[in-house]
Design an enzyme around this catalytic site. Structure first.
Site, mmCIF file in Angstrom:
data_model
loop_
_atom_site.group_PDB
_atom_site.id
_atom_site.type_symbol
_atom_site.label_atom_id
_atom_site.label_comp_id
_atom_site.label_asym_id
_atom_site.label_seq_id
_atom_site.Cartn_x
_atom_site.Cartn_y
_atom_site.Cartn_z
ATOM 1 N N ASN A 1 36.683 -77.441 11.186
ATOM 2 C CA ASN A 1 37.024 -78.622 10.370
ATOM 3 C C ASN A 1 35.858 -79.549 10.108
ATOM 4 O OD1 ASN A 1 36.941 -79.471 13.019
ATOM 5 N ND2 ASN A 1 38.660 -80.874 12.817
ATOM 6 N N PRO B 1 29.602 -70.628 15.774
ATOM 7 C CA PRO B 1 30.460 -71.400 14.876
ATOM 8 C C PRO B 1 31.785 -70.672 14.624
ATOM 9 C CG PRO B 1 28.811 -70.224 13.597
ATOM 10 C CD PRO B 1 28.512 -69.937 15.030
ATOM 11 N N GLY C 1 37.608 -78.024 19.985
ATOM 12 C CA GLY C 1 38.670 -77.231 19.380
ATOM 13 C C GLY C 1 40.001 -77.589 20.016
ATOM 14 N N SER C 2 40.936 -76.672 19.966
ATOM 15 C CA SER C 2 42.278 -76.976 20.464
ATOM 16 C C SER C 2 42.330 -77.022 21.988
ATOM 17 C CB SER C 2 43.240 -75.894 19.973
ATOM 18 O OG SER C 2 42.877 -74.658 20.560
ATOM 19 N N GLU D 1 35.986 -81.241 23.925
ATOM 20 C CA GLU D 1 36.538 -82.163 22.915
ATOM 21 C C GLU D 1 37.741 -81.453 22.311
ATOM 22 O OE1 GLU D 1 33.840 -85.387 23.257
ATOM 23 O OE2 GLU D 1 35.791 -85.105 22.342
ATOM 24 N N LEU D 2 38.938 -81.847 22.724
ATOM 25 C CA LEU D 2 40.103 -81.028 22.440
ATOM 26 C C LEU D 2 41.066 -81.703 21.458
ATOM 27 C CD1 LEU D 2 40.564 -79.733 26.097
ATOM 28 C CD2 LEU D 2 39.268 -78.699 24.220
ATOM 29 N N GLU E 1 50.409 -81.592 17.201
ATOM 30 C CA GLU E 1 49.412 -81.988 16.207
ATOM 31 C C GLU E 1 49.716 -81.264 14.895
ATOM 32 O OE1 GLU E 1 45.592 -80.662 17.501
ATOM 33 O OE2 GLU E 1 44.681 -82.530 16.938
HETATM 34 N N1 LIG Z 1 38.313 -83.294 20.048
HETATM 35 C C1 LIG Z 1 37.634 -83.001 18.975
HETATM 36 O O1 LIG Z 1 36.564 -83.564 18.700
HETATM 37 C C2 LIG Z 1 38.148 -81.940 18.042
HETATM 38 C C3 LIG Z 1 39.288 -81.189 18.313
HETATM 39 N N2 LIG Z 1 39.713 -80.237 17.425
HETATM 40 C C4 LIG Z 1 40.977 -79.512 17.677
HETATM 41 O O2 LIG Z 1 40.827 -78.111 17.306
HETATM 42 C C5 LIG Z 1 42.044 -77.663 16.681
HETATM 43 C C6 LIG Z 1 41.772 -77.178 15.289
HETATM 44 O O3 LIG Z 1 40.616 -76.431 15.226
HETATM 45 P P1 LIG Z 1 40.701 -74.873 15.413
HETATM 46 O O4 LIG Z 1 39.444 -74.264 14.971
HETATM 47 O O5 LIG Z 1 41.957 -74.322 14.849
HETATM 48 O O6 LIG Z 1 40.780 -74.759 16.986
HETATM 49 P P2 LIG Z 1 40.689 -73.467 17.858
HETATM 50 O O7 LIG Z 1 40.727 -73.995 19.220
HETATM 51 O O8 LIG Z 1 41.620 -72.403 17.464
HETATM 52 O O9 LIG Z 1 39.208 -72.852 17.571
HETATM 53 C C7 LIG Z 1 38.088 -73.602 17.895
HETATM 54 C C8 LIG Z 1 36.932 -72.651 18.090
HETATM 55 O O10 LIG Z 1 37.184 -71.838 19.216
HETATM 56 C C9 LIG Z 1 37.070 -70.455 18.877
HETATM 57 N N3 LIG Z 1 37.979 -69.710 19.737
HETATM 58 C C10 LIG Z 1 39.291 -69.475 19.576
HETATM 59 N N4 LIG Z 1 39.775 -68.776 20.620
HETATM 60 C C11 LIG Z 1 38.731 -68.554 21.467
HETATM 61 C C12 LIG Z 1 38.558 -67.895 22.722
HETATM 62 N N5 LIG Z 1 39.581 -67.296 23.339
HETATM 63 N N6 LIG Z 1 37.330 -67.878 23.306
HETATM 64 C C13 LIG Z 1 36.291 -68.477 22.683
HETATM 65 N N7 LIG Z 1 36.377 -69.122 21.495
HETATM 66 C C14 LIG Z 1 37.584 -69.156 20.907
HETATM 67 C C15 LIG Z 1 37.417 -70.422 17.409
HETATM 68 O O11 LIG Z 1 36.833 -69.291 16.817
HETATM 69 P P3 LIG Z 1 37.618 -68.524 15.613
HETATM 70 O O12 LIG Z 1 38.263 -69.561 14.771
HETATM 71 O O13 LIG Z 1 36.552 -67.763 14.924
HETATM 72 O O14 LIG Z 1 38.602 -67.676 16.329
HETATM 73 C C16 LIG Z 1 36.740 -71.688 16.918
HETATM 74 O O15 LIG Z 1 35.365 -71.447 16.740
HETATM 75 C C17 LIG Z 1 42.969 -78.843 16.684
HETATM 76 O O16 LIG Z 1 43.760 -78.801 17.842
HETATM 77 C C18 LIG Z 1 42.032 -80.043 16.753
HETATM 78 O O17 LIG Z 1 42.652 -81.159 17.302
HETATM 79 C C19 LIG Z 1 39.040 -79.940 16.282
HETATM 80 C C20 LIG Z 1 37.901 -80.681 16.000
HETATM 81 C C21 LIG Z 1 37.386 -81.740 16.832
HETATM 82 O O1 LIG Z 2 36.749 -82.599 14.353
HETATM 83 C C1 LIG Z 2 37.099 -83.731 14.398
HETATM 84 O O2 LIG Z 2 38.246 -84.100 14.240
HETATM 85 C C2 LIG Z 2 36.030 -84.726 14.611
HETATM 86 O O3 LIG Z 2 35.766 -84.894 15.960
HETATM 87 C C3 LIG Z 2 36.485 -86.000 14.014
HETATM 88 S S1 LIG Z 2 35.196 -87.066 13.799
HETATM 89 O O4 LIG Z 2 34.211 -86.898 14.863
HETATM 90 O O5 LIG Z 2 34.611 -86.755 12.490
HETATM 91 O O6 LIG Z 2 35.859 -88.355 13.860
#
Ligand SMILES: NC(=O)C1=CN([C@@H]2O[C@H](COP(=O)(O)OP(=O)(O)OC[C@H]3O[C@@H](n4cnc5c(N)ncnc54)[C@H](OP(=O)(O)O)[C@@H]3O)[C@@H](O)[C@H]2O)C=CC1
Ligand SMILES: O=C(O)[C@H](O)CS(=O)(=O)O
Length: 491
Positions: free
Chosen positions: A165, A189, A242-243, A264-265, A395
């Protein structure tokens, strides 16, 4: 779905910035697993085919990072600062092209994408400056012949996994402090958005960052890469955005080596409008907080709580603002809202809307897939939302603004805190004692007061509860890449 194919190279001032190989030890490399497609979510067409690196190649990148790190750490902070500054300057000089590449693979409007480039670059600028300020300590000894020194030293090789994102800023928010501290870095990435990471590698190369210090390993097999990062003894630090679900998996895997982790989840941000709020300001804040990146941010307003006395007025003002949004191709002039990243994202929004209406809520505007088709969706407001609905605990990660009604401070604080997440929260109010009481009572790592946007390199960004571990940004951010060494000196 838009039909004209995306001829990405023709859109760039410098087509050489569109790089599709992995970057390992200062060398561009093809993938042992072939290539994987990168698609434009607005059109569904393939904009590039990127090298698909194998786990063995990821191991080679880690080895290159380990080899380079010792020399890199021997540079002075001032020397590292100079080369990081050059990296920052190159990002900003090429902001338009980096924004175009980002929009082509992620979908956000070009203006937002360029804004992300500036935001992402700010972490390189800021931590380049911090590289000169990694201070230790001298502590008066516990005995007359003892002196106590505290040294701050780089952790070593840092491995990074980031989401689609914010495909630029989520990497620089980690690489900036890591490289400033003297760590080396291996970035994996998201498969949806590798191009933004690879162009960062190209600019790092041009800036003179030594071979092996910054590596990018694109791969279609995220779990394989994650296992290599967690199991390879040369990796000292795992940093993930990520998530929460994936964060848990990685923390379990990293536990075997007791590896230092930054997480950062996920989020579930409450956005609270009190009856003494400036309603126009609250609507403006809600629009930015909810619909930035089409709602696909971890800090966006996931629940909007409005005090009963101003609920109808706020809902009416918000509806008028939402209906002004212009849904379209992020590369087209005037678009404010692009597509969602994929079909799963559309289904999640639809699932949450259906759940609200099945349990008595109402769609005020939007509610359906957009006429453009594909992953475009109508910006939506629903009212009559209650805590028993999915949108209260999950979410949405899409353009859905759910309005909850509340009566008083205590009840809304209880509802706002009723979640496993604790990343960002927001509220609008004028009364000073209310502002203090509510800011202190909200169980979140970040609280926006009379603002819907909190993102800056100067603030310590991070969550509590199941939204994460550690902080990114601010002078605190570099600590996650340093080890503290206590030296007891007998003189
Ligand atoms: N706290 C923060 O700053 C942020 C939190 N998020 C959270 O992330 C989620 C959305 O992003 P999204 O990309 O769907 O999140 P995901 O957690 O699905 O994926 C994040 C990253 O992890 C990788 N990944 C997935 N599964 C695994 C695994 N088992 N081992 C290693 N890497 C893995 C993905 O790769 P691939 O996609 O290639 O499988 C991607 O690069 C939302 O919950 C959002 O809140 C997002 C941005 C910022
Ligand atoms: O991926 C995200 O949601 C980012 O952490 C949000 S921000 O840093 O651009 O606020």
């Amino acid at each position: 779905m838009l039909d004209a194919p995306t001829d990405l190279k023709s859109l760039l001032k410098d087509p050489s910035l569109l790089v599709t190989q992995g970057y390992v030890g200062g060398q561009w490399t093809d993938g042992e697993n072939g290539r994987f497609d990168v698609t434009n979510p607005a059109r569904g067409d393939v904009v590039a085919q990127v090298a698909d690196l194998s786990r063995a190649q990821v191991a080679k990148a880690i080895a290159a990072a380990a080899k380079a790190q010792k020399d890199w750490a021997a540079w002075t902070g001032k020397e590292r600062a100079a080369v990081l500054r050059r990296w920052f300057d190159l990002m900003m000089e090429n902001q338009d092209d980096l924004g175009t590449i980002l929009t082509a693979e992620q979908g956000k409007p070009l203006a937002e994408a360029k804004g992300e480039i500036a935001y992402g670059a700010s972490f390189i600028e800021f931590f380049g400056e911090e590289a000169k300020r990694v201070y230790g300590e001298m502590i008066p000894g516990h005995q007359r012949d003892k002196r106590i020194m505290v040294l701050k030293q780089p952790i070593g090789v840092a491995a990074s996994i980031t989401p689609w994102n914010f495909p630029n800023a989520m990497i620089t928010r980690k690489a900036g402090p890591a490289l400033a501290a003297g760590c080396s870095f291996v970035a994996r990435p998201a498969a949806e958005t590798p191009l933004s990471a690879l162009v960062l590698a190209e600019l790092a190369h041009r800036a003179g960052i030594p071979a092996g210090v910054f590596n990018v390993v694109p791969s279609s097999r995220s779990s394989e890469v994650g296992k290599e990062f967690c199991e390879n003894p040369a990796v000292r630090k795992l940093t993930f955005t990520g998530s929460t679900e994936v964060g848990r998996i990685l923390l379990r895997q990293a536990a075997d080596q007791v590896m230092k982790c930054s997480m950062e989840l996920g989020g579930n941000a409450p956005f609270i409008v009190f009856d003494d709020a400036d309603l126009d300001a609250a609507v403006e804040g809600a629009m930015m907080c909810k619909f930035r990146n089409n709602g696909q941010t971890c800090v966006c307003a996931n629940r909007i709580y409005v005090q009963a006395g101003v609920y109808d007025a706020f809902a009416e003002k918000l509806k008028a603002a939402v209906e002004k949004l212009n849904v379209g191709d992020g590369l087209a002039e005037g678009t404010t809202t692009g597509p969602l990243i994929n079909k799963d994202a559309v289904e999640k929004v639809q699932e949450h809307i259906e759940d609200v209406t099945n349990k008595g809520g109402n769609v005020v505007t939007g509610g359906l897939p957009h006429d453009l088709g594909g992953t475009f969706f109508q910006p939506t407001i629903v009212t009559g939302v209650t805590q028993d609905m999915k949108v209260a605990t999950e979410e949405t990660f899409g353009p859905l603004a759910p309005l909850f009604k509340f009566e008083d401070e205590d009840s809304v604080i209880e509802m706002a805190n009723d979640t496993i997440f604790g990343l960002a929260a927001y509220f609008y109010a004028k009364d000073l004692s209310r502002v203090y009481k509510v800011a202190e009572a909200l169980e979140y790592g970040i609280v926006g007061v009379n603002t819907g946007i909190i993102s800056t390199e100067l603030g310590p960004f991070g969550g509590v509860k199941q939204s994460g571990l550690g902080r990114e940004g601010s002078h605190h951010g570099i600590e996650d890449y340093l080890e503290m060494k206590y030296v007891c000196l007998s003189v």
